[in-house]
Scaffold this active site. Structure first.
Site, PDB file in Angstrom:
ATOM      1  N   ASP A  78     108.616  19.890  43.805  1.00  0.00           N
ATOM      2  CA  ASP A  78     108.066  18.925  44.751  1.00  0.00           C
ATOM      3  C   ASP A  78     108.079  17.587  44.016  1.00  0.00           C
ATOM      4  O   ASP A  78     107.186  17.306  43.218  1.00  0.00           O
ATOM      5  CB  ASP A  78     106.651  19.314  45.167  1.00  0.00           C
ATOM      6  CG  ASP A  78     106.058  18.344  46.169  1.00  0.00           C
ATOM      7  OD1 ASP A  78     106.802  17.844  47.034  1.00  0.00           O
ATOM      8  OD2 ASP A  78     104.843  18.071  46.084  1.00  0.00           O
ATOM      9  N   GLU A 100     112.485  19.308  47.291  1.00  0.00           N
ATOM     10  CA  GLU A 100     112.178  18.760  48.608  1.00  0.00           C
ATOM     11  C   GLU A 100     113.100  17.594  48.899  1.00  0.00           C
ATOM     12  O   GLU A 100     113.289  16.704  48.069  1.00  0.00           O
ATOM     13  CB  GLU A 100     110.727  18.283  48.682  1.00  0.00           C
ATOM     14  CG  GLU A 100     110.364  17.769  50.064  1.00  0.00           C
ATOM     15  CD  GLU A 100     108.905  17.396  50.191  1.00  0.00           C
ATOM     16  OE1 GLU A 100     108.625  16.193  50.353  1.00  0.00           O
ATOM     17  OE2 GLU A 100     108.067  18.309  50.116  1.00  0.00           O
ATOM     18  N   ASP A 113     100.617  19.498  44.957  1.00  0.00           N
ATOM     19  CA  ASP A 113     102.024  19.415  44.534  1.00  0.00           C
ATOM     20  C   ASP A 113     102.508  20.747  43.961  1.00  0.00           C
ATOM     21  O   ASP A 113     103.662  21.123  44.139  1.00  0.00           O
ATOM     22  CB  ASP A 113     102.199  18.318  43.473  1.00  0.00           C
ATOM     23  CG  ASP A 113     101.555  17.016  43.871  1.00  0.00           C
ATOM     24  OD1 ASP A 113     102.226  16.216  44.539  1.00  0.00           O
ATOM     25  OD2 ASP A 113     100.372  16.826  43.540  1.00  0.00           O
TER      26      ASP A 113
END
Length: 188
Positions: free
Chosen positions: A10, A71, A144
């Site tokens: 992330d 991501e 996160d």
């Protein structure tokens, strides 16, 4: 039973979530590692990116993932925030390329749909499902870290290496071959 080890990232400039999971053919998943790589917001950008790169390399060295899932950067209202996210994402993808690891990107909507079955689930729903899927007593913190695990699960459940390019040299690793064969057999 064939297992795919996925490193989910992330991306973020201040906090970059990292999560490693092992996912079996039956979609069961096991937590291998979860954490957050931090960089000091008061440091120059090149040092912050170097700190993130060092952290990602350390996770790869310690846990030997077969594939990396990041991501996909999407438009946000805060341009400053999206720039940092894009820079951290680029670092992760660069390292995958350097290491000969397959890499893929997934949108937040894809991740939410894969983990919760609902593409507009909120963060708490995603985090709760990550904890449930991995049989954890608590939701990984900060968010996160849980998001990185959700990315790894999404990638494995959406076809694993099938949607990602082969490593440098065009050949699959033994783990990637085993996973691809298992997926092919499961589709019959």
């Amino acid at each position: 039973m064939a297992v795919l080890r996925v490193l989910g990232i992330d991306p973020g400039l201040t906090r970059c979530g990292v999560g490693v999971v092992d996912v079996a053919r039956d979609r069961s998943a096991t937590l291998v590692h979860v954490g957050v790589i931090r960089s000091d917001p008061h440091e120059p950008i090149e040092r912050r990116l170097a700190a993130i790169a060092e952290g990602i390399r350390a996770v790869i060295d310690e846990h030997s993932p077969s594939v990396l899932a990041v991501e996909r950067v999407f438009s946000q209202h805060n341009r400053h925030s999206v720039m940092g996210t894009a820079q951290a994402s680029g670092i992760a993808l660069l390292i995958a390329g350097e290491r000969g690891l397959a890499a893929a990107t997934h949108t937040p909507t894809e991740v939410k749909a894969a983990v919760t079955g609902y593409g507009v689930a909120d963060k708490r729903q995603v985090q709760a499902m990550v904890a449930r899927i991995l049989r954890l007593d608590e939701v990984p913190q900060p968010a996160d870290a849980a998001d990185a695990l959700a990315l790894a699960l999404c990638h494995a459940w959406r076809g694993g290496t099938a949607s990602a390019p082969a490593p440098a040299g065009g050949s699959l690793t033994p783990a990637q071959r085993a996973w691809a064969n298992a997926e092919r057999l499961a589709r019959r």
